[in-house]
Scaffold this motif. Structure first.
Motif, PDB file in Angstrom:
ATOM      1  N   ALA A  27     -10.126  -5.303   1.421  1.00 55.08           N
ATOM      2  CA  ALA A  27     -11.097  -4.214   0.941  1.00 55.08           C
ATOM      3  C   ALA A  27     -10.465  -2.865   0.695  1.00 55.08           C
ATOM      4  CB  ALA A  27     -11.977  -3.936   2.053  1.00 55.08           C
ATOM      5  N   HIS A  28      -9.487  -2.613   1.136  1.00 53.64           N
ATOM      6  CA  HIS A  28      -8.745  -1.152   0.807  1.00 53.64           C
ATOM      7  C   HIS A  28      -7.516  -1.312  -0.284  1.00 53.64           C
ATOM      8  CE1 HIS A  28     -11.160   0.022   4.160  1.00 53.64           C
ATOM      9  NE2 HIS A  28     -11.027   1.221   3.771  1.00 53.64           N
ATOM     10  N   GLY A  29      -7.466  -2.324  -0.753  1.00 48.02           N
ATOM     11  CA  GLY A  29      -6.448  -2.681  -1.800  1.00 48.02           C
ATOM     12  C   GLY A  29      -6.252  -1.640  -2.851  1.00 48.02           C
ATOM     13  N   HIS A  30      -7.264  -1.174  -3.394  1.00 49.58           N
ATOM     14  CA  HIS A  30      -7.055  -0.265  -4.618  1.00 49.58           C
ATOM     15  C   HIS A  30      -6.932   1.258  -4.032  1.00 49.58           C
ATOM     16  CE1 HIS A  30     -11.126  -0.341  -3.378  1.00 49.58           C
ATOM     17  NE2 HIS A  30     -11.469   0.673  -4.034  1.00 49.58           N
ATOM     18  N   ILE A  31      -6.871   1.483  -2.535  1.00 48.37           N
ATOM     19  CA  ILE A  31      -6.568   3.076  -2.371  1.00 48.37           C
ATOM     20  C   ILE A  31      -5.521   3.124  -1.435  1.00 48.37           C
ATOM     21  CG2 ILE A  31      -8.662   4.347  -3.068  1.00 48.37           C
ATOM     22  CD1 ILE A  31      -9.556   3.688  -0.225  1.00 48.37           C
ATOM     23  N   SER A  32      -5.267   1.986  -0.621  1.00 47.10           N
ATOM     24  CA  SER A  32      -3.868   2.168   0.265  1.00 47.10           C
ATOM     25  C   SER A  32      -3.251   0.814  -0.041  1.00 47.10           C
ATOM     26  CB  SER A  32      -4.506   1.947   1.611  1.00 47.10           C
ATOM     27  OG  SER A  32      -5.054   0.945   1.872  1.00 47.10           O
ATOM     28  N   PRO A  33      -1.818   0.950   0.595  1.00 48.42           N
ATOM     29  CA  PRO A  33      -1.215  -0.251   0.405  1.00 48.42           C
ATOM     30  C   PRO A  33      -1.631  -1.616   0.903  1.00 48.42           C
ATOM     31  CG  PRO A  33       0.050   1.418   1.627  1.00 48.42           C
ATOM     32  CD  PRO A  33      -1.284   1.884   1.451  1.00 48.42           C
ATOM     33  N   GLY A  34      -1.748  -2.542   0.046  1.00 49.89           N
ATOM     34  CA  GLY A  34      -2.441  -3.876   0.360  1.00 49.89           C
ATOM     35  C   GLY A  34      -3.058  -4.351  -0.661  1.00 49.89           C
ATOM     36  N   GLY A  35      -3.967  -5.374  -0.632  1.00 50.78           N
ATOM     37  CA  GLY A  35      -4.493  -5.978  -1.703  1.00 50.78           C
ATOM     38  C   GLY A  35      -4.984  -7.339  -1.240  1.00 50.78           C
ATOM     39  N   GLY A  36      -5.590  -8.174  -2.188  1.00 50.57           N
ATOM     40  CA  GLY A  36      -5.831  -9.439  -2.017  1.00 50.57           C
ATOM     41  C   GLY A  36      -4.838 -10.456  -1.381  1.00 50.57           C
ATOM     42  N   PHE A  37      -3.639 -10.180  -1.895  1.00 52.55           N
ATOM     43  CA  PHE A  37      -2.403 -11.207  -1.498  1.00 52.55           C
ATOM     44  C   PHE A  37      -2.189 -10.825  -0.037  1.00 52.55           C
ATOM     45  CE2 PHE A  37      -2.083 -11.386  -6.108  1.00 52.55           C
ATOM     46  CZ  PHE A  37      -2.233 -12.681  -6.394  1.00 52.55           C
TER      47      PHE A  37
ATOM     48  N   LEU B  94     -13.256  -5.757  -7.062  1.00 54.40           N
ATOM     49  CA  LEU B  94     -14.116  -6.928  -7.177  1.00 54.40           C
ATOM     50  C   LEU B  94     -12.852  -8.151  -7.098  1.00 54.40           C
ATOM     51  CD1 LEU B  94     -16.621  -6.053  -9.809  1.00 54.40           C
ATOM     52  CD2 LEU B  94     -16.998  -6.545  -7.158  1.00 54.40           C
ATOM     53  N   MET B  95     -11.716  -8.047  -7.792  1.00 60.53           N
ATOM     54  CA  MET B  95     -10.745  -9.052  -8.273  1.00 60.53           C
ATOM     55  C   MET B  95      -9.953  -9.068  -6.834  1.00 60.53           C
ATOM     56  SD  MET B  95      -9.417  -8.773 -11.643  1.00 60.53           S
ATOM     57  CE  MET B  95     -10.329  -9.120 -13.272  1.00 60.53           C
ATOM     58  N   ASN B  96      -9.910  -7.776  -6.110  1.00 56.07           N
ATOM     59  CA  ASN B  96      -9.216  -8.050  -4.772  1.00 56.07           C
ATOM     60  C   ASN B  96      -9.750  -8.943  -3.880  1.00 56.07           C
ATOM     61  OD1 ASN B  96      -6.792  -6.918  -4.321  1.00 56.07           O
ATOM     62  ND2 ASN B  96      -7.667  -4.743  -4.450  1.00 56.07           N
ATOM     63  N   MET B  97     -11.161  -8.977  -4.008  1.00 55.32           N
ATOM     64  CA  MET B  97     -11.765  -9.633  -3.008  1.00 55.32           C
ATOM     65  C   MET B  97     -11.647 -11.027  -3.517  1.00 55.32           C
ATOM     66  SD  MET B  97     -14.911  -7.158  -2.308  1.00 55.32           S
ATOM     67  CE  MET B  97     -14.649  -5.650  -1.781  1.00 55.32           C
ATOM     68  N   ALA B  98     -11.963 -11.282  -4.745  1.00 58.33           N
ATOM     69  CA  ALA B  98     -11.969 -12.803  -5.035  1.00 58.33           C
ATOM     70  C   ALA B  98     -10.472 -13.312  -4.785  1.00 58.33           C
ATOM     71  CB  ALA B  98     -12.244 -12.867  -6.598  1.00 58.33           C
TER      72      ALA B  98
ATOM     73  N   ALA C  66      -9.255   4.248 -12.491  1.00 58.34           N
ATOM     74  CA  ALA C  66      -9.947   4.902 -11.268  1.00 58.34           C
ATOM     75  C   ALA C  66      -9.468   4.339  -9.923  1.00 58.34           C
ATOM     76  CB  ALA C  66     -11.474   4.763 -11.510  1.00 58.34           C
ATOM     77  N   ALA C  67      -8.485   4.050  -9.770  1.00 58.23           N
ATOM     78  CA  ALA C  67      -7.772   3.499  -8.442  1.00 58.23           C
ATOM     79  C   ALA C  67      -6.699   4.182  -8.109  1.00 58.23           C
ATOM     80  CB  ALA C  67      -7.361   1.851  -8.566  1.00 58.23           C
ATOM     81  N   ASN C  68      -6.516   4.442  -6.758  1.00 55.44           N
ATOM     82  CA  ASN C  68      -5.447   5.295  -6.472  1.00 55.44           C
ATOM     83  C   ASN C  68      -4.100   4.694  -6.022  1.00 55.44           C
ATOM     84  OD1 ASN C  68      -6.638   7.833  -6.231  1.00 55.44           O
ATOM     85  ND2 ASN C  68      -6.947   7.688  -3.965  1.00 55.44           N
ATOM     86  N   ASN C  69      -4.058   3.254  -5.979  1.00 54.53           N
ATOM     87  CA  ASN C  69      -2.567   2.549  -5.907  1.00 54.53           C
ATOM     88  C   ASN C  69      -2.325   2.073  -7.006  1.00 54.53           C
ATOM     89  OD1 ASN C  69      -0.971   0.888  -5.113  1.00 54.53           O
ATOM     90  ND2 ASN C  69      -2.113  -0.149  -3.354  1.00 54.53           N
ATOM     91  N   VAL C  70      -1.298   2.557  -7.522  1.00 49.58           N
ATOM     92  CA  VAL C  70      -0.939   2.286  -8.678  1.00 49.58           C
ATOM     93  C   VAL C  70      -0.305   0.898  -8.958  1.00 49.58           C
ATOM     94  CG1 VAL C  70       0.787   2.935 -10.687  1.00 49.58           C
ATOM     95  CG2 VAL C  70      -0.154   4.648  -9.062  1.00 49.58           C
ATOM     96  N   VAL C  71       0.313   0.358  -7.685  1.00 48.62           N
ATOM     97  CA  VAL C  71       0.793  -1.220  -8.022  1.00 48.62           C
ATOM     98  C   VAL C  71      -0.546  -2.050  -8.010  1.00 48.62           C
ATOM     99  CG1 VAL C  71       2.091  -2.941  -6.528  1.00 48.62           C
ATOM    100  CG2 VAL C  71       2.667  -0.431  -6.298  1.00 48.62           C
ATOM    101  N   THR C  72      -1.508  -1.747  -7.329  1.00 43.13           N
ATOM    102  CA  THR C  72      -2.762  -2.658  -7.461  1.00 43.13           C
ATOM    103  C   THR C  72      -3.317  -2.348  -8.947  1.00 43.13           C
ATOM    104  OG1 THR C  72      -3.162  -1.876  -5.232  1.00 43.13           O
ATOM    105  CG2 THR C  72      -4.794  -3.212  -6.244  1.00 43.13           C
TER     106      THR C  72
END
Lengths: 522, 113, 115, 159, 88, 80
Positions: free
Chosen positions: D29-39, D126-130, E48-54
């Motif tokens: 869920a926090h993929g776009h603001i902290s390290p991490g993501g869907g994978f 959204l894509m992170n969750m999918a 609008a996302a903070n994590n550039v890698v993502t």
């Protein structure tokens, strides 16, 4: 409507992919519809490809930028380098795309009755769709890392398809393992080469790399890695050993697509040598490397084919030998690339021969593998020693086999003759010895197909095959379409060469145009 | 443009002329064939081969299998075929070995030039 | 030379992997070799993206006014890792099937297809 | 493996399992603001499945975690993912049509260093969750299938 | 018989890989970084996302990610097909 | 980069290469897979030091945990 067609390049990839994702869900409810779904989607893709081909051949290259606000916005405002993934479709790419979509569509039609008794059909069709998609991706993309991703999808899905019949016996699994190991190595080496490019130029777009290419020491190493592994995936001697294993154990329809898939690797090789490096590299040396690989493939492939006893193994060795012709033709073109006089007088013609041979090979090799599959379906054996007298019962298959064999051996008026003639004549002016070897290989090809014809179709009706019947309709349709195309291409070769093959060759040779499509300006 | 004409760089080849010629030759062959013996009948003594008084071999037995075709060819080229067949070991280690070997060779060629 | 030590480590990893592919007779060792090559290539990509005195490319925790390391190789490497696990899983499944059918995982004995 | 492990290990696993699951979904869920993501999150959840398989044995787990359900989840994740990509077709395939539009996940983020807001990122979130759904199901199917197959082969050997 | 040949080839392979490592630009000092600087500067404003890698994974190179998910999907389908139940 | 961090890098890489070497040469498959997992974990640490936390999490989750599980299943199935 118009806006949908604007997105046709993306839809060529997205539609089969979506169908592949839906298939496992659908397969739970209704098993019958899956084959029709796959066939329809691949047919739709064929139509889209033809549409895009018309656009490209009349209006010039198309670019499609994924995720941008407009499809043609290759560069962000105020910057000079592309940052997004870009599909760059020029005449050469769409030429390969046409082959792929045609072959995949026919394979789906053929599979409807050929795979009927097998279990796990939903998986089969999913993998078939994925394989077709990945080949489109390899052929249309203009981004080198994106190419790697599709390359990997292609190898994984083809491995799964090769090993598809491993529930019956162990050999398909063995062939799949061998293919998997070699293609993993090749994919990793491609990734390493991408790293070398990225580290020097900070770019992943092929046109951008091409515009700043300097041929440093690292570029040399990347070239070595890329040429070797892509030639391996195309099945050139002496790295061809996986080819007979994989081709002979895969189901017949899949073998037909695998031929096209190995040609997609060949396309990638040409794309890298011509579009990324072009004249910066030492064209004579690299050209001769391609020529030597080609001649070795032609000769060793055909001589190994003569002594085979397994019908599909024999044909697989022939496809190695045919790959040699393409490498020879294009290699000659590369060797004279820096010499405008020679390029004009025979270099372009040699490349036309090599490229024209790609589509011809896909057609007749596909037809031959399909006839081999038809024989396998009815006799349940691939051993030529056990066959005989099939012409009595399988009339259509025999006719299609004769057409395919005549085409591959280069007998007029079939299409194999047309491309081989161009190759002979232009290569003769480059180096007569090479042309003589090519002709000798053609003769040996005819000899080995006469052997197959004699031992499988001729002779008295054998006891165990008394009740053999002609194959079902869907298989006949697929083979008939291929035969018609072979005859058409053989009767009107100039039509194809002038309107499809020549633009493809010019798209390969003209690097400035390739980079300008993305970066703008000349 | 004549669509049936194939330019080969140094000359050209016309498919239609070839097809017409082939048709004419075919018609000639058929005509010659029709002029042949008309009293010939199948499955009589006329068609039986005479093998020094031995009985005729049945058709199933006389079919030459695939392994025996081109026996002379492979026998004559034995020195060529033996190492070639030995090269195709079917071992995965060798498959990857060949790739590395070709890389090394191309490296030497490109590195030297 | 010493400044390039991660690249040297990459080469050693790839070399070990290729050695395993070429000279090890066990199929699982071959799979291990492929995994090692893959790790080496991934490390190569990440090492390419490193910038001295820079921080991770995430705005949430980054201090003000510091350069960031190059983000693209990290994205590529993420893709490559997932592809690697898919490949490894497929290879090992095929190895299991081969063991089921042939009763061995020695490469010298798995050569029914040859010639 | 066939019998599973001792009771202490089982209890510990059950406890840890919940934490790993929560952590995995947090990472997704926090993929776009902290390290991490869907994978990454999907992989973490799938490794929790692997842990369960190792401690409880395949037979018990199969009744809770069916392969069919997981493969449907996997397809669903991918279909969702490609649907988000399709929805961008107003501009191009994969166009990020949600970001900076207001709405869910659509609020703009402040430029520069900031603690971040979950309600940003547009289709990225959204894509992170999918993708997270797809990856956890795919890796789960892989682990489950391979462990079941390993057990079948072992049983055949014993006979 | 063929072992020594492959070993020599392996040595040559290592040699040119080492050449690649030495010839690479010094570790930690990228000479050109246009594309990545673009990502670092504009990622927040555009997506609008903070994590550039993502943002790269899902927006700028989202198509690669689709391919990556497809790879995983393909592998799963392949594995399930390998171990499928044989009817009858 | 300060010398201390540089030394940390070198130490981690050396241990990782040792583990990878063990993974190749060890005769027992199970121990070689454990060595591989150790190498993978150290690789994740190295990624973290190279400021790639995203990749580090992925490598730790996939490389160390899942890959090892898959390898162990395969070894168990192919054991004599």
């Amino acid at each position: 409507m118009n806006s949908i067609l604007l997105h046709a390049p993306a839809l060529i990839i997205a539609l089969p992919l979506l169908a592949a994702f839906i298939t496992p869900i659908l397969g739970r409810f209704n098993r019958k519809t899956i084959s029709w779904l796959a066939t329809c989607v691949l047919g739709l893709t064929l139509l889209l490809t033809i549409f895009v081909a018309r656009q490209v051949l009349t209006h010039g290259p198309i670019v499609y930028v994924f995720g941008a606000t407009e499809t043609g916005l290759t560069l962000p405002f105020g910057y000079t380098m592309p940052i997004r993934i870009i599909f760059q479709i020029d005449a050469m790419g769409i030429f390969m795309g046409l082959i792929t979509s045609l072959v995949a569509f026919l394979a789906a039609i053929y599979s409807i009755s050929y795979m009927e008794q097998h279990t796990g059909l939903d998986k089969y069709y999913t993998l078939l769709l994925l394989l077709a998609t990945s080949m489109f991706g390899m052929e249309l993309t203009g981004d080198i890392f994106n190419f790697f991703v599709f390359f990997e999808i292609a190898s994984i899905s083809s491995v799964a398809l090769i090993a598809f019949r491993s529930t019956i016996s162990g050999e398909p699994a063995e062939a799949g393992l061998k293919y998997m190991v070699v293609s993993s190595i090749s994919a990793l080496m491609v990734l390493f080469a991408i790293g070398l490019f990225y580290g020097q130029y900070d770019a992943l777009n092929m046109a951008t790399i091409a515009s700043v290419m300097q041929f440093t020491q690292l570029d040399k190493i990347a070239l070595i890695l890329l040429v070797t592994v892509l030639a391996m995936k195309a099945g050139s001697v002496p790295m061809h050993m996986w080819t007979p294993d994989a081709y002979s154990e895969a189901p017949a329809a899949i073998t037909m697509i695998l031929v096209a898939a190995s040609q997609a690797s060949l396309y990638a090789l040409f794309r890298i040598v011509f579009s990324i490096y072009n004249v910066t590299l030492n064209t004579v040396t690299v050209g001769w490397i391609l020529i030597i690989l080609g001649v070795l493939s032609m000769f060793i492939g055909v001589t190994m084919a003569i002594i085979q006893k397994d019908i599909k193994r024999l044909m697989a060795y022939h496809s190695i030998s045919q790959t040699g012709y393409m490498l020879l033709g294009v290699g000659v073109g590369l060797a004279v690339l820096t010499n405008p006089v020679a390029l004009e007088s025979f270099g372009i013609k040699a490349m036309e021969g090599g490229i024209f041979h790609i589509i011809n090979n896909a057609l007749y090799k596909g037809l031959l593998f399909l006839t081999a599959g038809a024989i396998f379906l009815r006799t349940d054996t691939r051993d030529l020693n056990k066959m005989g007298g099939l012409a009595h019962n399988m009339t259509y298959t025999t006719i299609f086999y004769i057409i395919g064999a005549a085409a591959i051996a280069g007998i007029p008026p079939f299409n194999g003759f047309a491309s081989k003639l161009i190759i002979y004549e232009s290569v003769y002016r480059f180096n007569p010895l090479l042309a003589i070897i090519a002709m000798l290989v053609s003769v040996l090809t005819l000899a080995s197909f006469v052997k197959v014809f004699h031992s499988a179709f001729l002779g008295p009706r054998l006891e165990q095959y008394k009740s053999v019947q002609e194959v079902p309709k869907s298989m006949i349709i697929a083979m008939a379409v291929l035969s018609c195309l072979i005859v058409f291409f053989g009767l009107f070769p100039n039509l194809i060469v002038k309107y499809i093959v020549h633009p493809a060759v010019m798209a390969l040779i003209n690097q400035a145009h390739y980079t300008a499509t993305i970066l703008g300006g000349i | 443009m004549n669509i049936a004409l194939l330019e080969t760089g140094s000359g050209y080849w016309n498919t239609l002329i070839w097809v017409v010629t082939a048709l004419i030759i075919g018609v000639c062959v058929l005509w010659l064939r029709n002029r042949g013996e008309s009293r010939y009948k199948k499955d009589t003594d006329q068609t039986k081969p005479f093998l020094s008084g031995n009985p005729e071999v049945s058709k199933e037995d006389s079919h030459v299998g695939a392994s025996h075709l081109y026996w002379g060819f492979t026998e004559a080229l034995k020195n060529y075929y033996e190492p070639l067949v030995k090269m195709h070991t079917g071992n995965i280690n060798d498959y990857s070995g060949w790739i590395v070997l070709v890389m090394a060779i191309i490296f030497i060629i490109i590195g030297v030039s | 030379m010493i400044g390039n030590f991660p690249f040297i480590a990459v080469i050693i990893l790839i070399g070990l992997g290729v050695y395993s592919l070429l000279f090890k007779k066990n199929l699982i060792k071959i799979a291990i070799g492929l995994t090692l090559i893959e790790s080496g290539v991934n490390l190569f990509l990440i090492a390419l993206g490193f910038r001295k005195g820079a921080v991770a490319p995430i705005y949430t925790q980054a201090p003000e006014g510091v350069k960031m390391v190059l983000p693209t190789p990290q994205a590529l490497c993420l893709t490559s890792i997932v592809i690697g696990v898919a490949t490894t899983a497929l290879i090992l499944s095929i190895v299991m099937v081969i063991y089921q059918k042939y009763g061995t995982i020695n490469t010298d004995e798995i050569r029914r297809l040859r010639g | 493996m066939i019998g599973g492990m001792s009771r202490i290990v089982r209890t510990m696993t059950t406890l840890i399992f919940g934490f790993i699951l929560v952590y995995g979904f947090y990472v997704i869920a926090h993929g776009h603001i902290s390290p991490g993501g869907g994978f990454q999150g999907g992989a973490i959840v799938a490794s929790a499945f692997a842990l369960l398989l190792v401690t409880y044995g395949t037979d018990q787990i199969q009744s809770y975690l069916s392969k069919d359900l997981l493969s449907i989840l996997e397809s669903t994740g991918l279909v969702l993912f490609i649907t988000f990509a399709f929805l961008g077709l107003g501009a191009t395939f994969f166009y990020n049509f949600v970001s900076n539009s207001g709405g869910l996940f659509g609020s703009p983020t402040t430029i520069g260093v900031n603690p971040g807001d979950l309600n940003t990122g547009g289709t990225i979130a959204l894509m992170n969750m999918a993708v997270g759904l797809e990856v956890l199901a795919a890796l789960g199917v892989i682990v489950l299938t391979m462990s079941v197959a390993a057990e079948t082969i072992q049983k055949k050997e014993k006979q | 018989m063929k072992k020594p040949v492959f070993f020599i080839a392996f040595i040559f392979f290592l040699a040119f890989m080492v050449l690649a490592a030495i010839g690479m630009r010094p570790f930690g000092e990228p000479s050109i970084s246009n594309m990545d600087d673009y990502f670092i500067e504009n990622a927040q404003a555009e997506t609008a996302a903070n994590n550039v890698v993502t943002t790269i994974v899902f927006d700028y190179r989202g198509f690669d990610t689709l391919g990556e998910g497809t790879v995983l999907f393909t592998a799963v389908v392949g594995i399930v097909a390998l171990f499928r139940e044989v009817a009858k | 980069m300060s010398p201390l961090i540089s030394i940390t890098h070198i130490v981690i890489l050396v241990i990782m290469i040792t583990a990878a070497f063990l993974a190749v040469v060890l005769r027992d498959l199970l121990s070689s897979v454990i060595a591989l997992a150790a190498a993978s974990l150290l690789l994740a640490l190295e990624y973290y030091l190279l400021h790639a936390p995203d990749v580090a999490i992925a490598e730790a989750g996939i490389g160390a945990a899942l890959t090892m599980a898959i390898y162990i299943f395969a070894i168990r199935a192919t054991k004599k």
